[in-house]
Design a protein around this motif. Structure first.
Motif, PDB file in Angstrom:
ATOM      1  N   THR A   1     -49.107 -39.579  29.356  1.00  0.00           N
ATOM      2  CA  THR A   1     -47.719 -38.700  29.566  1.00  0.00           C
ATOM      3  C   THR A   1     -47.400 -38.169  28.843  1.00  0.00           C
ATOM      4  OG1 THR A   1     -46.680 -40.788  29.424  1.00  0.00           O
ATOM      5  CG2 THR A   1     -47.671 -41.362  31.468  1.00  0.00           C
ATOM      6  N   GLU A   2     -46.149 -37.227  29.528  1.00  0.00           N
ATOM      7  CA  GLU A   2     -45.481 -35.948  28.568  1.00  0.00           C
ATOM      8  C   GLU A   2     -44.298 -36.957  27.737  1.00  0.00           C
ATOM      9  OE1 GLU A   2     -45.681 -32.142  31.718  1.00  0.00           O
ATOM     10  OE2 GLU A   2     -43.706 -33.440  30.748  1.00  0.00           O
ATOM     11  N   GLU A   3     -44.031 -37.668  28.395  1.00  0.00           N
ATOM     12  CA  GLU A   3     -43.481 -39.405  27.788  1.00  0.00           C
ATOM     13  C   GLU A   3     -43.688 -39.284  26.668  1.00  0.00           C
ATOM     14  OE1 GLU A   3     -39.926 -40.644  26.401  1.00  0.00           O
ATOM     15  OE2 GLU A   3     -40.387 -38.756  28.115  1.00  0.00           O
TER      16      GLU A   3
ATOM     17  N   LYS B   1     -44.611 -38.840  20.604  1.00  0.00           N
ATOM     18  CA  LYS B   1     -44.950 -39.172  19.249  1.00  0.00           C
ATOM     19  C   LYS B   1     -44.703 -37.497  17.841  1.00  0.00           C
ATOM     20  CE  LYS B   1     -50.372 -38.667  21.655  1.00  0.00           C
ATOM     21  NZ  LYS B   1     -50.905 -39.828  21.190  1.00  0.00           N
ATOM     22  N   TRP B   2     -43.909 -36.372  19.288  1.00  0.00           N
ATOM     23  CA  TRP B   2     -43.748 -35.456  18.012  1.00  0.00           C
ATOM     24  C   TRP B   2     -42.695 -36.219  17.107  1.00  0.00           C
ATOM     25  CZ3 TRP B   2     -44.609 -31.816  16.115  1.00  0.00           C
ATOM     26  CH2 TRP B   2     -46.935 -30.825  16.876  1.00  0.00           C
ATOM     27  N   GLU B   3     -41.482 -37.306  18.410  1.00  0.00           N
ATOM     28  CA  GLU B   3     -40.281 -37.718  17.571  1.00  0.00           C
ATOM     29  C   GLU B   3     -40.650 -38.998  16.309  1.00  0.00           C
ATOM     30  OE1 GLU B   3     -37.715 -39.784  20.269  1.00  0.00           O
ATOM     31  OE2 GLU B   3     -37.827 -37.903  22.107  1.00  0.00           O
TER      32      GLU B   3
ATOM     33  N   GLY C   1     -51.165 -36.462  13.887  1.00  0.00           N
ATOM     34  CA  GLY C   1     -52.097 -36.558  12.736  1.00  0.00           C
ATOM     35  C   GLY C   1     -52.899 -35.000  13.036  1.00  0.00           C
ATOM     36  N   PHE C   2     -52.328 -34.585  13.557  1.00  0.00           N
ATOM     37  CA  PHE C   2     -53.323 -33.250  14.970  1.00  0.00           C
ATOM     38  C   PHE C   2     -53.162 -32.393  14.866  1.00  0.00           C
ATOM     39  CE2 PHE C   2     -50.224 -34.566  18.651  1.00  0.00           C
ATOM     40  CZ  PHE C   2     -49.264 -33.551  17.861  1.00  0.00           C
ATOM     41  N   HIS C   3     -52.144 -32.136  14.245  1.00  0.00           N
ATOM     42  CA  HIS C   3     -50.987 -30.842  13.262  1.00  0.00           C
ATOM     43  C   HIS C   3     -52.202 -30.492  12.112  1.00  0.00           C
ATOM     44  CE1 HIS C   3     -49.099 -27.854  12.350  1.00  0.00           C
ATOM     45  NE2 HIS C   3     -48.310 -28.240  11.290  1.00  0.00           N
ATOM     46  N   LYS C   4     -52.109 -29.344  12.024  1.00  0.00           N
ATOM     47  CA  LYS C   4     -53.467 -29.057  10.591  1.00  0.00           C
ATOM     48  C   LYS C   4     -52.304 -27.792   9.636  1.00  0.00           C
ATOM     49  CE  LYS C   4     -57.014 -31.498  11.051  1.00  0.00           C
ATOM     50  NZ  LYS C   4     -55.931 -32.839  10.958  1.00  0.00           N
TER      51      LYS C   4
ATOM     52  N   LEU D   1     -51.286 -25.383  24.776  1.00  0.00           N
ATOM     53  CA  LEU D   1     -50.503 -26.507  24.267  1.00  0.00           C
ATOM     54  C   LEU D   1     -50.626 -26.731  22.621  1.00  0.00           C
ATOM     55  CD1 LEU D   1     -51.464 -27.552  27.538  1.00  0.00           C
ATOM     56  CD2 LEU D   1     -52.530 -29.290  26.322  1.00  0.00           C
ATOM     57  N   CYS D   2     -50.182 -25.965  22.605  1.00  0.00           N
ATOM     58  CA  CYS D   2     -50.021 -24.933  20.774  1.00  0.00           C
ATOM     59  C   CYS D   2     -49.295 -26.276  19.921  1.00  0.00           C
ATOM     60  CB  CYS D   2     -48.521 -23.611  21.215  1.00  0.00           C
ATOM     61  SG  CYS D   2     -47.599 -23.495  21.175  1.00  0.00           S
ATOM     62  N   GLY D   3     -48.404 -27.191  20.164  1.00  0.00           N
ATOM     63  CA  GLY D   3     -47.660 -28.089  19.438  1.00  0.00           C
ATOM     64  C   GLY D   3     -46.786 -26.859  18.100  1.00  0.00           C
TER      65      GLY D   3
HETATM   66  N1  SAH Z   1     -53.160 -26.938  20.016  1.00  0.00           N
HETATM   67  C1  SAH Z   1     -52.078 -27.653  18.971  1.00  0.00           C
HETATM   68  C2  SAH Z   1     -51.764 -29.350  19.148  1.00  0.00           C
HETATM   69  C3  SAH Z   1     -52.324 -30.064  20.166  1.00  0.00           C
HETATM   70  S1  SAH Z   1     -51.722 -31.325  20.684  1.00  0.00           S
HETATM   71  C4  SAH Z   1     -52.783 -28.053  17.235  1.00  0.00           C
HETATM   72  O1  SAH Z   1     -54.299 -27.675  17.329  1.00  0.00           O
HETATM   73  O2  SAH Z   1     -52.080 -28.485  15.918  1.00  0.00           O
HETATM   74  C5  SAH Z   1     -51.514 -31.524  22.070  1.00  0.00           C
HETATM   75  C6  SAH Z   1     -50.171 -30.544  22.221  1.00  0.00           C
HETATM   76  O3  SAH Z   1     -50.349 -30.460  23.546  1.00  0.00           O
HETATM   77  C7  SAH Z   1     -49.236 -31.344  21.935  1.00  0.00           C
HETATM   78  O4  SAH Z   1     -48.497 -31.097  21.373  1.00  0.00           O
HETATM   79  C8  SAH Z   1     -48.668 -32.463  23.450  1.00  0.00           C
HETATM   80  O5  SAH Z   1     -47.394 -32.718  23.016  1.00  0.00           O
HETATM   81  C9  SAH Z   1     -48.688 -30.564  24.165  1.00  0.00           C
HETATM   82  N2  SAH Z   1     -48.731 -30.808  25.142  1.00  0.00           N
HETATM   83  C10 SAH Z   1     -49.098 -32.159  26.172  1.00  0.00           C
HETATM   84  N3  SAH Z   1     -49.811 -32.176  27.372  1.00  0.00           N
HETATM   85  C11 SAH Z   1     -48.889 -30.343  27.551  1.00  0.00           C
HETATM   86  C12 SAH Z   1     -48.787 -29.893  28.824  1.00  0.00           C
HETATM   87  N4  SAH Z   1     -48.855 -30.227  30.482  1.00  0.00           N
HETATM   88  N5  SAH Z   1     -48.089 -28.801  28.925  1.00  0.00           N
HETATM   89  C13 SAH Z   1     -48.002 -28.148  27.551  1.00  0.00           C
HETATM   90  N6  SAH Z   1     -48.002 -29.043  26.630  1.00  0.00           N
HETATM   91  C14 SAH Z   1     -48.148 -30.250  26.178  1.00  0.00           C
END
Ligand code: SAH
Length: 196
Positions: free
Chosen positions: A12-14, A19-21, A26-29, A56-58
């Protein structure tokens, strides 16, 4: 061995906000993704001044790379913390404004104007709001979309790109029965049926 056990799962979005909080990202590079460097020519195809979309840019550092090369970058991310961290990590001044078409959404833009990050769900976007893109960097995006939303996601992405666009998609090959993620398994056959 298909994606059976994952098909019904939902993040879920929550949960993403949490995860961010918690700093559970771990996905962030920090160093950016080697595959973007490797396939940069495919993305750009000799063109300059492109509009490039990061679904979904993070706080992907590749957004800064591409902006520094003179392209215009648009991202979408549900976590406002992620968006703010992107700008502060790179010491980029920015301003924020509401998005009239999407209730509750905000758009954060670098003062230089070349990076615009929408803080909302990707499903709230449309080409009438963000325009169309010449290139897409989809890493940790399709694979993070809940399996039940994949069709909707793919249709939206197809709608957001120009005819002569390049779409770089990163997925991971693994046995979904042995590994839990990142976070969903997308087999190649499904990519073909989603994007044609
Ligand atoms: N692309 C990034 C992040 C990948 S993780 C990278 O390469 O590092 C996926 C990200 O999508 C998370 O940061 C999450 O908060 C975000 N996310 C998840 N569902 C989403 C949605 N429906 N709309 C926008 N962002 C979303």
């Amino acid at each position: 061995s298909d994606a059976g056990s994952q098909k019904e799962r939902v993040v879920t979005e929550e949960e993403w906000l949490q995860k961010w909080e918690m700093g559970n990202i771990g996905f962030h590079k920090e160093q950016g993704h080697p595959l973007l460097q490797k396939y940069l020519d495919v993305l750009l195809n000799g063109r300059s001044g492109l509009r490039i979309f990061f679904p979904l840019c993070g706080k992907a550092v590749e957004m800064k790379w591409l902006a520094d090369m003179g392209h215009s970058v648009v991202g979408v991310e549900v976590s406002e913390q992620a968006v703010r961290e992107f700008f502060s990590d790179h010491s980029l001044p920015y301003c924020e404004e509401p998005v009239p078409e999407i209730s509750g959404a905000k758009m954060f833009q670098s003062t230089s104007g070349d990076i615009s990050l929408y803080c909302c769900s990707i499903y709230d976007l449309s080409s009438s709001i963000v325009g169309k893109f010449d290139g897409v960097w989809d890493r940790g995006a399709l694979v993070a979309v809940n399996p039940c939303d994949r069709q909707r996601y793919a249709s939206l992405m197809i709608n957001l790109v120009e005819k002569n666009s390049s779409y770089l998609l990163v997925t991971v090959s693994y046995d979904p029965n042995k590994h839990k993620g990142p976070p969903f398994y997308v087999p190649e056959s499904e990519i073909k049926s989603l994007f044609g």
